[in-house]
Scaffold this active site. Structure first.
Site, PDB file in Angstrom:
ATOM      1  N   LYS A  60      16.783 -23.327   3.478  1.00  0.00           N
ATOM      2  CA  LYS A  60      17.668 -23.278   4.419  1.00  0.00           C
ATOM      3  C   LYS A  60      17.190 -23.639   6.083  1.00  0.00           C
ATOM      4  O   LYS A  60      17.717 -24.282   6.757  1.00  0.00           O
ATOM      5  CB  LYS A  60      18.266 -21.885   4.751  1.00  0.00           C
ATOM      6  CG  LYS A  60      18.941 -21.142   3.703  1.00  0.00           C
ATOM      7  CD  LYS A  60      19.628 -19.878   3.715  1.00  0.00           C
ATOM      8  CE  LYS A  60      18.712 -18.731   4.082  1.00  0.00           C
ATOM      9  NZ  LYS A  60      17.903 -18.301   3.345  1.00  0.00           N
ATOM     10  N   ARG A 105      25.136 -11.435   5.128  1.00  0.00           N
ATOM     11  CA  ARG A 105      24.511 -10.957   3.764  1.00  0.00           C
ATOM     12  C   ARG A 105      25.369 -10.136   2.773  1.00  0.00           C
ATOM     13  O   ARG A 105      24.914  -9.741   1.882  1.00  0.00           O
ATOM     14  CB  ARG A 105      23.273 -10.026   4.071  1.00  0.00           C
ATOM     15  CG  ARG A 105      22.095 -10.611   4.612  1.00  0.00           C
ATOM     16  CD  ARG A 105      21.287 -11.702   3.843  1.00  0.00           C
ATOM     17  NE  ARG A 105      20.053 -11.636   3.982  1.00  0.00           N
ATOM     18  CZ  ARG A 105      19.055 -12.027   4.721  1.00  0.00           C
ATOM     19  NH1 ARG A 105      19.458 -13.023   5.762  1.00  0.00           N
ATOM     20  NH2 ARG A 105      17.671 -11.853   4.655  1.00  0.00           N
ATOM     21  N   ARG A 160       4.348 -20.382   1.683  1.00  0.00           N
ATOM     22  CA  ARG A 160       4.917 -20.666   2.976  1.00  0.00           C
ATOM     23  C   ARG A 160       4.134 -20.423   4.264  1.00  0.00           C
ATOM     24  O   ARG A 160       3.528 -18.984   4.429  1.00  0.00           O
ATOM     25  CB  ARG A 160       6.385 -20.072   3.153  1.00  0.00           C
ATOM     26  CG  ARG A 160       7.080 -20.458   4.572  1.00  0.00           C
ATOM     27  CD  ARG A 160       8.547 -20.166   4.393  1.00  0.00           C
ATOM     28  NE  ARG A 160       8.805 -18.775   4.282  1.00  0.00           N
ATOM     29  CZ  ARG A 160      10.199 -18.357   4.290  1.00  0.00           C
ATOM     30  NH1 ARG A 160      11.268 -19.210   4.258  1.00  0.00           N
ATOM     31  NH2 ARG A 160      10.570 -17.006   4.112  1.00  0.00           N
ATOM     32  N   ARG A 173       4.567 -14.866   6.951  1.00  0.00           N
ATOM     33  CA  ARG A 173       5.453 -13.965   7.628  1.00  0.00           C
ATOM     34  C   ARG A 173       4.947 -12.491   6.778  1.00  0.00           C
ATOM     35  O   ARG A 173       4.352 -12.645   5.582  1.00  0.00           O
ATOM     36  CB  ARG A 173       6.827 -14.377   7.217  1.00  0.00           C
ATOM     37  CG  ARG A 173       7.385 -15.140   8.072  1.00  0.00           C
ATOM     38  CD  ARG A 173       8.691 -15.566   7.708  1.00  0.00           C
ATOM     39  NE  ARG A 173       9.641 -14.595   7.052  1.00  0.00           N
ATOM     40  CZ  ARG A 173      10.669 -14.602   6.649  1.00  0.00           C
ATOM     41  NH1 ARG A 173      11.528 -15.907   7.132  1.00  0.00           N
ATOM     42  NH2 ARG A 173      11.800 -13.833   6.060  1.00  0.00           N
ATOM     43  N   ARG A 181      12.989  -8.798  -1.959  1.00  0.00           N
ATOM     44  CA  ARG A 181      13.910  -9.433  -1.324  1.00  0.00           C
ATOM     45  C   ARG A 181      14.872 -10.278  -1.948  1.00  0.00           C
ATOM     46  O   ARG A 181      15.837 -10.249  -1.986  1.00  0.00           O
ATOM     47  CB  ARG A 181      13.206 -10.426   0.006  1.00  0.00           C
ATOM     48  CG  ARG A 181      12.564  -9.509   0.973  1.00  0.00           C
ATOM     49  CD  ARG A 181      11.641 -10.528   1.845  1.00  0.00           C
ATOM     50  NE  ARG A 181      12.179 -11.639   2.370  1.00  0.00           N
ATOM     51  CZ  ARG A 181      11.735 -12.837   2.678  1.00  0.00           C
ATOM     52  NH1 ARG A 181      10.468 -12.754   2.366  1.00  0.00           N
ATOM     53  NH2 ARG A 181      12.102 -13.657   3.186  1.00  0.00           N
TER      54      ARG A 181
HETATM   55  P1  AMP Z   1      15.191 -13.822   6.702  1.00  0.00           P
HETATM   56  O1  AMP Z   1      14.461 -14.391   7.702  1.00  0.00           O
HETATM   57  O2  AMP Z   1      16.796 -14.184   6.572  1.00  0.00           O
HETATM   58  O3  AMP Z   1      14.667 -13.956   5.203  1.00  0.00           O
HETATM   59  O4  AMP Z   1      15.420 -12.099   6.842  1.00  0.00           O
HETATM   60  C1  AMP Z   1      14.145 -11.381   6.898  1.00  0.00           C
HETATM   61  C2  AMP Z   1      14.872  -9.958   7.081  1.00  0.00           C
HETATM   62  O5  AMP Z   1      15.544  -9.562   8.100  1.00  0.00           O
HETATM   63  C3  AMP Z   1      15.495  -9.412   5.682  1.00  0.00           C
HETATM   64  O6  AMP Z   1      14.895  -9.012   4.584  1.00  0.00           O
HETATM   65  C4  AMP Z   1      16.319  -8.264   6.324  1.00  0.00           C
HETATM   66  O7  AMP Z   1      15.436  -7.156   6.341  1.00  0.00           O
HETATM   67  C5  AMP Z   1      16.658  -8.760   7.934  1.00  0.00           C
HETATM   68  N1  AMP Z   1      17.913  -9.531   7.927  1.00  0.00           N
HETATM   69  C6  AMP Z   1      18.196 -10.694   8.298  1.00  0.00           C
HETATM   70  N2  AMP Z   1      19.502 -10.862   8.459  1.00  0.00           N
HETATM   71  C7  AMP Z   1      20.016 -10.047   7.966  1.00  0.00           C
HETATM   72  C8  AMP Z   1      21.510  -9.709   7.872  1.00  0.00           C
HETATM   73  N3  AMP Z   1      22.297 -10.494   8.188  1.00  0.00           N
HETATM   74  N4  AMP Z   1      21.600  -8.349   7.454  1.00  0.00           N
HETATM   75  C9  AMP Z   1      20.946  -7.421   7.321  1.00  0.00           C
HETATM   76  N5  AMP Z   1      19.301  -7.657   7.489  1.00  0.00           N
HETATM   77  C10 AMP Z   1      19.064  -8.926   7.832  1.00  0.00           C
END
Ligand code: AMP
Length: 211
Positions: free
Chosen positions: A15, A88, A125, A159, A170
Site C-alpha cells: 500500500k 480497519r 522492510r 519499524r 498483526r
Molecule cells: P500500519 O502502519 O497501518 O500497519 O499500522 C500500524 C499499527 O497502528 C497497527 O498495528 C495498529 O496498532 C495501529 N493502527 C493503524 N491504523 C489503525 C486503525 N485504523 N485503527 C486502529 N489501529 C490502527
C-alpha cells in the site's frame, strides 16, 4: 470530481509503495493512520505513550482515538486523499463515510496477497526516517547500503512492529477483521481488487486507470 482512494491490505502488501507513486505522479495526498500514530509516539505526547503499548503488541488502537487523529489531519476541500490503514473494521468504514467523506466519491482498493509472502517482506522492510521512502533488503535494496536513494539520508530503520512475533499478530488481526470491511465496500459497489503480487508498475497502472 476525482475519487478518494481507500487502501485495504495486509501489512506489507504494498500500500505504501503505491501511495507514494500516486502522490508524486497523480497529486494525491497520502494519509496513513499508522504514520500519524507513530508521529504521536515520536513526540512522546501523552497520547503517544498510551498508544505505544497497543501498537507494539500488534493490536488495534481504539476507533475513537484514530478517528480524532484522522479528522485533525485532513482537509477534504483542499485535497484528494489516499486513506491508508483506515478503516480497519466496519465501524471505522461507516464513520469514514458518514463523518469524513460525507458523500465525496471514493473507491476502496484491496491489495490481495498470499499471507505466507508477507512475513518475509515485512522482516526485510526498512523505511527512511528522513523522507519515508520504503526499501526491502531482498527485493528493493538501496543503491548504497544504508543510504536512502531518494534523499541521501542514512537512517534506514526497521519499524518497531516489523519484528517477527509482532508481525504474526498483526497479520492475524488483519485476517480476523478484513472480511466484513471488504463486504461493506463490495455491497456498495465501491470495491476494486488488485493482485498485490504483480509488479508495482502494473498495480499502479490498474489503480491509475480508475481515478
Ligand atoms: P500500519 O502502519 O497501518 O500497519 O499500522 C500500524 C499499527 O497502528 C497497527 O498495528 C495498529 O496498532 C495501529 N493502527 C493503524 N491504523 C489503525 C486503525 N485504523 N485503527 C486502529 N489501529 C490502527
Amino acid at each position: 470530481m476525482k475519487s478518494h482512494l481507500i487502501f485495504i491490505g495486509a501489512p506489507g502488501s504494498g500500500k505504501g509503495t503505491q501511495a507514494s507513486k500516486l502522490v508524486s505522479d497523480r497529486g494525491f495526498k497520502h494519509i496513513s493512520t499508522g504514520d500519524l500514530l507513530r508521529a504521536e509516539i515520536a513526540k512522546q505526547s501523552a497520547l503517544g505513550l498510551e498508544v505505544k503499548k497497543v501498537m507494539d503488541a500488534g493490536q488495534l488502537v481504539s476507533d475513537d482515538l484514530v478517528i480524532r487523529l484522522l479528522q485533525a489531519n485532513i482537509d477534504l476541500n483542499a485535497s484528494q486523499y489516499i486513506f491508508d490503514g483506515y478503516p480497519r473494521n466496519i465501524a471505522q468504514a461507516q464513520t469514514l463515510d458518514k463523518e469524513v467523506l460525507k458523500g465525496s466519491p471514493s473507491i476502496a482498493v484491496y491489495f490481495e496477497i498470499n499471507m505466507s509472502k508477507l512475513v518475509e517482506r515485512l522482516t526485510n522492510r526498512r523505511t527512511c526516517k528522513d523522507c519515508g521512502a520504503i526499501y526491502n533488503l531482498i527485493s528493493k535494496k538501496p543503491k548504497i547500503t544504508g543510504t536512502c536513494d531518494q534523499c541521501g539520508g542514512t537512517n534506514l530503520v526497521q519499524r518497531a512492529d516489523d519484528k517477527e512475533d509482532v508481525i504474526t499478530n498483526r497479520l492475524k488481526v488483519f485476517q480476523d477483521t478484513v472480511d466484513p470491511v471488504l463486504k461493506y465496500y463490495q455491497d456498495l459497489g465501491r470495491l476494486m481488487k488488485v493482485d498485490a503480487e504483480m509488479s508495482p508498475d502494473v498495480i499502479f497502472n490498474q489503480i491509475s486507470s480508475k481515478v
